[in-house]
Design an enzyme around this catalytic site. Structure first.
Site, mmCIF file in Angstrom:
data_model
loop_
_atom_site.group_PDB
_atom_site.id
_atom_site.type_symbol
_atom_site.label_atom_id
_atom_site.label_comp_id
_atom_site.label_asym_id
_atom_site.label_seq_id
_atom_site.Cartn_x
_atom_site.Cartn_y
_atom_site.Cartn_z
ATOM 1 N N ARG A 105 0.831 -1.191 0.000
ATOM 2 C CA ARG A 105 0.000 0.000 0.000
ATOM 3 C C ARG A 105 0.868 1.245 0.000
ATOM 4 O O ARG A 105 1.788 1.355 0.820
ATOM 5 C CB ARG A 105 -0.871 0.013 1.252
ATOM 6 C CG ARG A 105 -2.306 -0.211 0.895
ATOM 7 C CD ARG A 105 -3.150 -0.437 2.087
ATOM 8 N NE ARG A 105 -4.196 -1.352 1.683
ATOM 9 C CZ ARG A 105 -5.464 -1.019 1.580
ATOM 10 N NH1 ARG A 105 -5.866 0.195 1.893
ATOM 11 N NH2 ARG A 105 -6.353 -1.890 1.184
ATOM 12 N N THR A 109 -1.054 7.543 -0.332
ATOM 13 C CA THR A 109 -2.401 7.499 -0.924
ATOM 14 C C THR A 109 -3.236 6.342 -0.362
ATOM 15 O O THR A 109 -4.452 6.322 -0.521
ATOM 16 C CB THR A 109 -2.308 7.286 -2.445
ATOM 17 O OG1 THR A 109 -1.708 5.997 -2.670
ATOM 18 C CG2 THR A 109 -1.459 8.356 -3.108
ATOM 19 N N ASP A 201 5.002 -13.874 12.341
ATOM 20 C CA ASP A 201 5.083 -13.491 10.925
ATOM 21 C C ASP A 201 5.297 -14.744 10.080
ATOM 22 O O ASP A 201 6.362 -15.363 10.122
ATOM 23 C CB ASP A 201 6.240 -12.500 10.721
ATOM 24 C CG ASP A 201 6.249 -11.944 9.310
ATOM 25 O OD1 ASP A 201 6.315 -12.747 8.346
ATOM 26 O OD2 ASP A 201 6.156 -10.717 9.151
ATOM 27 N N ASP A 204 8.332 -14.655 7.583
ATOM 28 C CA ASP A 204 9.625 -14.801 8.260
ATOM 29 C C ASP A 204 9.840 -16.235 8.725
ATOM 30 O O ASP A 204 10.959 -16.762 8.632
ATOM 31 C CB ASP A 204 9.697 -13.868 9.474
ATOM 32 C CG ASP A 204 10.081 -12.450 9.076
ATOM 33 O OD1 ASP A 204 10.559 -12.256 7.935
ATOM 34 O OD2 ASP A 204 9.905 -11.540 9.898
HETATM 35 N N1 URA Z 1 0.874 -11.569 8.673
HETATM 36 C C1 URA Z 1 1.516 -12.518 9.389
HETATM 37 O O1 URA Z 1 2.396 -13.192 8.876
HETATM 38 N N2 URA Z 1 1.169 -12.696 10.666
HETATM 39 C C2 URA Z 1 0.195 -11.988 11.274
HETATM 40 O O2 URA Z 1 -0.091 -12.216 12.458
HETATM 41 C C3 URA Z 1 -0.472 -11.009 10.507
HETATM 42 C C4 URA Z 1 -0.111 -10.818 9.211
#
Ligand code: URA
Length: 210
Positions: A105, A109, A201, A204
């Site tokens: 994003r 904007t 994440d 990751d």
């Molecule tokens: N993306 C992720 O990888 N984990 C989250 O908790 C939210 C978005």
């Protein structure tokens, strides 16, 4: 009419999600689990594929039996975490084509900016299953599906492993025609946009970039 999200509560999927959530699960196992869960989810998400009757000669007799007919499939992972689901779904549907979509994003904007989009040229004729393990705010999924629709696709499903209520609402409001499949509906998003309790994440943890 808005389609109700389909929550997949199969014991095998639930068990694997528990392992996935564990902060002590390393990248190798995490990747394998994401792939296995995606495969199991794909089994359910393709349950409505149409069949046609055919005749097959077995070594013994002619059998009237069924094969899948109708639209061919395309999987579209949202970069980057969606890539972790591709292996698993292709195990079940090896002939499917795979598109890729990457977006962010614009912080000023707030409009979606597509930095990568390569879809099968016949995307409008295919049933499309968009993949992203985490449906958090729903922003990427909403924008990705908007872009896929703009390329002519009309038959779209969305498959995630863990969803937040906020993301489910955003996605089903923006795209009421898209059937959402998820394996766990978690509690909420925290102030950093992470799903709680979630798994951290996903990108990751899949790619070991933490
Ligand atoms: N993306 C992720 O990888 N984990 C989250 O908790 C939210 C978005």
């Amino acid at each position: 009419m808005e389609l109700k999200p389909f929550i997949m509560d199969h014991p095998l999927i639930q068990h694997k999600i528990s392992l996935l959530r564990d902060k002590n699960t390393g990248s190798k196992e995490f990747r394998e689990l994401v792939s296995e869960i995606a495969m199991l989810m794909c089994y359910e998400a393709t349950r409505d594929l149409p069949l046609k009757e055919v005749e097959i000669e077995t070594p013994v007799a002619v059998a009237r039996t069924k094969v899948i007919t109708g639209r061919k499939l395309a999987f579209v992972p949202i970069l980057r975490a969606g890539l972790g689901m591709v292996d698993g779904v292709l195990k079940l549907v090896p002939a499917a084509k795979v598109g890729h979509i990457g977006l962010y994003r614009d912080p000023k904007t707030l409009e979606p900016v597509e930095y990568y989009c390569k879809l099968p040229s016949d995307i409008e004729e295919r049933e499309v299953i968009v993949l992203d393990p985490m449906l958090a705010t729903g922003g990427s999924a909403v924008d990705a599906i908007k872009l896929i629709k703009a390329r002519g696709a009309v038959n779209i499903k969305f498959m995630c492993i863990i969803a937040a209520p906020e993301g489910l609402k955003a996605l089903s409001t923006a795209h009421p025609d898209v059937q959402i499949y998820c394996a766990s509906l978690d509690e909420h998003l925290n102030d950093h946009g992470y799903i709680v309790p979630g798994l951290g994440d996903a990108g990751d943890r899949i790619f070991g970039t933490k």
